[in-house]
Scaffold this motif. Structure first.
Motif, PDB file in Angstrom:
ATOM      1  N   THR A  62      35.141  36.374  35.601  1.00 59.52           N
ATOM      2  CA  THR A  62      34.584  37.729  35.489  1.00 59.52           C
ATOM      3  C   THR A  62      34.383  38.307  36.881  1.00 59.52           C
ATOM      4  OG1 THR A  62      33.381  37.040  33.498  1.00 59.52           O
ATOM      5  CG2 THR A  62      32.715  39.120  34.521  1.00 59.52           C
ATOM      6  N   PRO A  63      35.022  39.435  37.200  1.00 59.03           N
ATOM      7  CA  PRO A  63      34.820  40.044  38.520  1.00 59.03           C
ATOM      8  C   PRO A  63      33.462  40.749  38.598  1.00 59.03           C
ATOM      9  CG  PRO A  63      36.273  41.415  37.202  1.00 59.03           C
ATOM     10  CD  PRO A  63      36.006  40.167  36.390  1.00 59.03           C
ATOM     11  N   ILE A  64      32.879  40.731  39.788  1.00 55.66           N
ATOM     12  CA  ILE A  64      31.630  41.471  40.034  1.00 55.66           C
ATOM     13  C   ILE A  64      32.004  42.722  40.820  1.00 55.66           C
ATOM     14  CG2 ILE A  64      29.348  41.426  41.098  1.00 55.66           C
ATOM     15  CD1 ILE A  64      29.452  38.378  40.921  1.00 55.66           C
ATOM     16  N   ILE A  65      31.943  43.869  40.163  1.00 56.12           N
ATOM     17  CA  ILE A  65      32.314  45.140  40.784  1.00 56.12           C
ATOM     18  C   ILE A  65      31.098  46.079  40.739  1.00 56.12           C
ATOM     19  CG2 ILE A  65      33.888  47.117  40.721  1.00 56.12           C
ATOM     20  CD1 ILE A  65      35.902  45.369  39.271  1.00 56.12           C
ATOM     21  N   PRO A  66      30.587  46.474  41.882  1.00 52.16           N
ATOM     22  CA  PRO A  66      29.438  47.400  41.893  1.00 52.16           C
ATOM     23  C   PRO A  66      29.775  48.715  41.185  1.00 52.16           C
ATOM     24  CG  PRO A  66      29.808  46.448  44.068  1.00 52.16           C
ATOM     25  CD  PRO A  66      30.993  46.076  43.253  1.00 52.16           C
ATOM     26  N   GLN A  67      28.770  49.332  40.612  1.00 52.76           N
ATOM     27  CA  GLN A  67      28.984  50.601  39.901  1.00 52.76           C
ATOM     28  C   GLN A  67      29.366  51.714  40.870  1.00 52.76           C
ATOM     29  OE1 GLN A  67      25.311  51.185  37.758  1.00 52.76           O
ATOM     30  NE2 GLN A  67      26.070  50.062  35.949  1.00 52.76           N
ATOM     31  N   VAL A  68      28.800  51.636  42.081  1.00 49.97           N
ATOM     32  CA  VAL A  68      29.117  52.642  43.102  1.00 49.97           C
ATOM     33  C   VAL A  68      29.350  51.931  44.429  1.00 49.97           C
ATOM     34  CG1 VAL A  68      27.867  54.532  42.004  1.00 49.97           C
ATOM     35  CG2 VAL A  68      26.659  52.994  43.557  1.00 49.97           C
ATOM     36  N   ALA A  69      30.086  52.586  45.301  1.00 48.62           N
ATOM     37  CA  ALA A  69      30.332  52.021  46.630  1.00 48.62           C
ATOM     38  C   ALA A  69      29.088  52.183  47.493  1.00 48.62           C
ATOM     39  CB  ALA A  69      31.520  52.719  47.276  1.00 48.62           C
ATOM     40  N   GLY A  70      28.945  51.300  48.480  1.00 50.85           N
ATOM     41  CA  GLY A  70      27.800  51.396  49.374  1.00 50.85           C
ATOM     42  C   GLY A  70      27.762  50.254  50.364  1.00 50.85           C
ATOM     43  N   LEU A 119      30.332  46.889  53.808  1.00 48.13           N
ATOM     44  CA  LEU A 119      30.595  47.901  52.791  1.00 48.13           C
ATOM     45  C   LEU A 119      31.311  47.266  51.600  1.00 48.13           C
ATOM     46  CD1 LEU A 119      31.807  50.862  55.047  1.00 48.13           C
ATOM     47  CD2 LEU A 119      29.537  50.527  54.044  1.00 48.13           C
ATOM     48  N   VAL A 120      30.927  47.706  50.416  1.00 43.64           N
ATOM     49  CA  VAL A 120      31.600  47.225  49.208  1.00 43.64           C
ATOM     50  C   VAL A 120      32.090  48.428  48.418  1.00 43.64           C
ATOM     51  CG1 VAL A 120      30.341  45.063  49.022  1.00 43.64           C
ATOM     52  CG2 VAL A 120      29.389  47.132  47.979  1.00 43.64           C
ATOM     53  N   SER A 121      33.156  48.184  47.645  1.00 39.13           N
ATOM     54  CA  SER A 121      33.793  49.257  46.894  1.00 39.13           C
ATOM     55  C   SER A 121      33.445  49.135  45.417  1.00 39.13           C
ATOM     56  CB  SER A 121      35.309  49.181  47.092  1.00 39.13           C
ATOM     57  OG  SER A 121      35.990  49.985  46.155  1.00 39.13           O
ATOM     58  N   GLU A 124      37.092  47.399  43.870  1.00 41.18           N
ATOM     59  CA  GLU A 124      37.498  46.006  44.085  1.00 41.18           C
ATOM     60  C   GLU A 124      36.298  45.090  43.875  1.00 41.18           C
ATOM     61  OE1 GLU A 124      40.518  44.974  44.636  1.00 41.18           O
ATOM     62  OE2 GLU A 124      41.410  46.986  44.777  1.00 41.18           O
ATOM     63  N   PRO A 125      36.506  43.880  43.348  1.00 40.38           N
ATOM     64  CA  PRO A 125      35.370  42.963  43.157  1.00 40.38           C
ATOM     65  C   PRO A 125      34.816  42.461  44.477  1.00 40.38           C
ATOM     66  CG  PRO A 125      37.442  41.892  42.564  1.00 40.38           C
ATOM     67  CD  PRO A 125      37.771  43.327  42.815  1.00 40.38           C
ATOM     68  N   MET A 126      33.491  42.365  44.561  1.00 40.88           N
ATOM     69  CA  MET A 126      32.871  41.780  45.736  1.00 40.88           C
ATOM     70  C   MET A 126      32.775  40.253  45.596  1.00 40.88           C
ATOM     71  SD  MET A 126      28.868  42.899  45.136  1.00 40.88           S
ATOM     72  CE  MET A 126      28.258  41.870  46.462  1.00 40.88           C
TER      73      MET A 126
END
Length: 287
Positions: A62-70, A119-121, A124-126
């Protein structure tokens, strides 16, 4: 003159005696018994053990992808950490304020590519969460052995990292189509909750296949192949008797055959390579 005749007579007698002695020795040589070992012809199924290989893979990723970038404000996990669903993974500074990132599933954190202040997008999964409580093993099976695998059937597997231990796995899916290599993928599931094996371990599944049913079986060592002919030696009146046979299937120890033999007949399994038809033999171990 008489002395010469007497000398010639002695020589003739000696030559005759030597010739007779040589003939006697030659006769003894032809009567010499060749020591052999025998085994009985049996009847039954010829089974072969087939081995199939694969690797353990996570049952679910399961990928962990934030709802918003930051920007990562606080990172609360590392690679390899075990998390439960909804555990807090990180907090992120965004235009909307501080956002919490939670685990979308239970499992282990892998492929973590974020650090605090990085920074995370939201594209793309973090990181990725892998579920190792159940492992999947995918085998590649040729069509001729596909009948060995039925969905729901339990099979035995061995793992390279588990010395002399076997485990049960369940056949979850048998593909209806072959891959590019002409093999059919077969997926197994393996309960790993108490064993805790890692993904990527080589797994071996062994299956017993009945190749020939209700056939005459002889020791494979008894077979002789010569000049496009296959035969064995049986025993008749303390002599070797050549019997042609047809091989149906063979494995390391036993071979299924047809021929003029029956269950219980003795076949010579050792010493037969020096024999001819009607060679006199002595069975090792018999009185």
């Amino acid at each position: 003159m008489k002395k010469m005749i007497a000398l010639l007579s002695v020589l003739m007698f000696t030559l005759v005696a030597c010739t007779q002695n040589e003939s006697t020795e030659a006769g003894e040589e032809t009567e010499r018994e060749v020591p052999v070992e025998v085994q009985e012809v049996t009847k039954g199924n010829l089974d072969m053990v087939r081995s199939f290989y694969g690797r353990t893979t996570p049952n679910e990723t399961t990928p962990i992808i934030p709802q918003v970038a930051g920007e990562v404000d606080e990172l609360k996990v590392e690679n390899g950490d075990e998390v439960e669903k909804d555990d807090e993974i990180a907090t992120i500074k965004t235009m909307q304020g501080i956002i919490k990132v939670k685990a979308p599933a239970s499992g282990y954190i892998i492929e973590l590519n974020a650090n605090e202040a990085s920074l995370v997008s939201n594209q793309e999964p973090m990181a990725v969460i892998v579920d190792l409580k159940t492992l999947t093993v995918q085998l590649q099976v040729p069509d001729v052995q596909l009948d060995l695998f039925e969905e729901g059937k339990e099979v035995t597997l061995e793992l390279d990292s588990a010395a002399e231990e076997t485990y049960k796995a369940t056949i979850e899916h048998v593909s209806k189509t072959a891959n590019e290599a002409g093999l059919f993928p077969v997926d197994l599931s393996f309960d790993n909750e108490t064993t805790h094996y890692r993904a990527g371990v080589v797994a071996t599944v062994t299956m017993k296949e009945t190749v020939v049913k209700d056939s005459l079986l002889i020791p494979t060592a008894a077979l002789i192949e010569e000049n496009n002919e296959t035969y064995v030696y049986t025993v008749l009146d303390n002599k070797a008797k050549k019997v042609p046979v047809t091989v149906q299937a063979t494995q390391s120890e036993w071979t299924a055959i047809t021929g003029e033999l029956k269950e219980g007949d003795p076949v010579i399994s050792s010493g037969q390579l020096t024999l001819d038809d009607d060679t006199k033999i002595k069975i090792v171990g018999e009185e």
